[in-house]
Design an enzyme around this catalytic site. Structure first.
Site: not given
Ligand code: ZN
Length: 348
Positions: A202-203, A173, A70, A225, A316
């Site tokens: 994706e998130e 990520d 992604h 990923d 994140h």
């Molecule tokens: Zn990811």
């Protein structure tokens, strides 16, 4: 076996420093398009904005393999201009609010630099310091000349860094997955039809990959990923026996995660490929977090899927940390797997 040199590091740096908060992945998309065009037989940007790339295989009906990474990252969206350079914002994707106060951010197409304002310790009470601050009470401060618009995206201002064996960035990520896919395309084996989805959103619910799975209708798919490694000692200082992945132990192969049970034939094949080629690898332990494999699995009449991730710490947050060796081993595991793949893999 491929290695990670200056070319690969430079590309990952460019990808990581680009802003691609979900639904506004244009900066990342431009880099991807530039990289893939010389090597692809077909390049398409779909209705949602994902980049779909095909490299034809030889033979009458080559195995069609979709590999996904992604392009989007978590971040923020400006939702209101309060005047005087203060902007209200909402979180896009999963970010722990406790990571936010006092952080530098970049906003909009020009990457205007701002800060998520924080009350200084001198002016807070002991009681206030016990509680998380609600995101509605925070503002991005761009200064009196700040010019953000409602709908602009923002993300952490952290710049990519290579520190010895480690890499650090806001967007490992999943730009590391994006970088791996580009490298796979450049080294694609001739006997398979390689379909790459550089997917959006994706998130916020695996949306781009769902559409990409329908477009390609693959025989099998692999989501590449970056997965959280919770491999630190616990807060009591005891050894952590319940880590899900560990840095330095190579690609994390998923047997299952929240939206899927990986196809056991693919799990076995990846393990055998790793053992045969002496590639350090690990199995990801159960726990939170899903990947695009969950969306691709449900395309058409169903697709056998598996996920493989590069582990990183501090998911994140303003900066995640991964190891160059895990990146290299993930790339090589996937390349060896593609080289050895035949339709027999899917025989029951
Ligand atoms: Zn990811």
């Amino acid at each position: 076996m491929l290695s990670i040199g200056q070319t690969q590091i430079k590309l990952l740096e460019k990808l990581c420093n680009a802003m691609g908060v979900s639904g506004d992945e244009g900066e990342v998309r431009r880099i991807v398009l530039e990289e893939v065009k010389p090597y692809a037989d077909e390049v398409k940007v779909d209705a949602l904005g994902s980049v779909l790339v095909r490299k034809n295989g030889t033979g009458r009906k080559p195995l069609r393999v979709q590999i996904d990474a992604h392009m989007d990252e978590v971040g923020f969206m400006i939702v209101h201009d309060d005047g005087n350079g203060f902007y209200q914002f909402q979180i896009v994707g999963g970010i722990d609010e406790r990571h936010l106060v006092g952080k530098q951010v970049i906003v909009g197409k020009d990457h205007a630099v701002g800060v998520i304002g924080a009350k200084p310790i001198h002016l807070t009470t002991v009681e206030e310091r016990k509680h998380t601050i609600d995101v509605d009470a925070m503002r991005i401060d761009l200064g009196p000349e700040g010019k953000a618009k409602v709908g602009d995206r923002a993300t952490f201002a952290t710049k990519f860094k290579r520190v010895g064996p480690s890499i650090m960035s806001k967007a490992i990520d999943d730009r590391i997955g994006v970088a791996i896919l580009i490298e796979l395309l450049k080294n694609a084996p001739k006997h398979i039809e390689l379909c790459l989805s550089f997917s959006v959103q994706e998130e916020i619910g695996l949306r781009g990959a769902k559409v990409a799975g329908y477009y390609f209708k693959p025989d099998l798919a692999i989501a590449v990923d970056s997965t959280p490694a919770r491999d630190l000692p616990d807060y009591e200082g005891r050894e952590n026996y319940t880590y899900n992945t560990k840095l330095g132990l190579g690609p994390a192969i998923y047997t299952a995660h929240s939206p899927i049970i990986s196809d056991p034939r693919l799990v076995k094949f990846l393990e055998e490929t790793a053992l045969k080629n002496k590639i350090t690898h690990q199995f990801r332990q159960p726990g939170g977090g899903g990947t695009n494999a969950g969306a691709i699995q449900e395309a058409h009449a169903g697709v056998p899927v598996v996920s493989v991730s590069v582990p990183h710490r501090y998911t994140h947050s303003p900066v995640s940390v991964s190891r160059v060796d895990d990146w290299k081993n993930t790339l090589n595991l996937l390349l060896c797997a593609l080289n050895d793949m035949t339709p027999n893999l899917l025989k029951r």
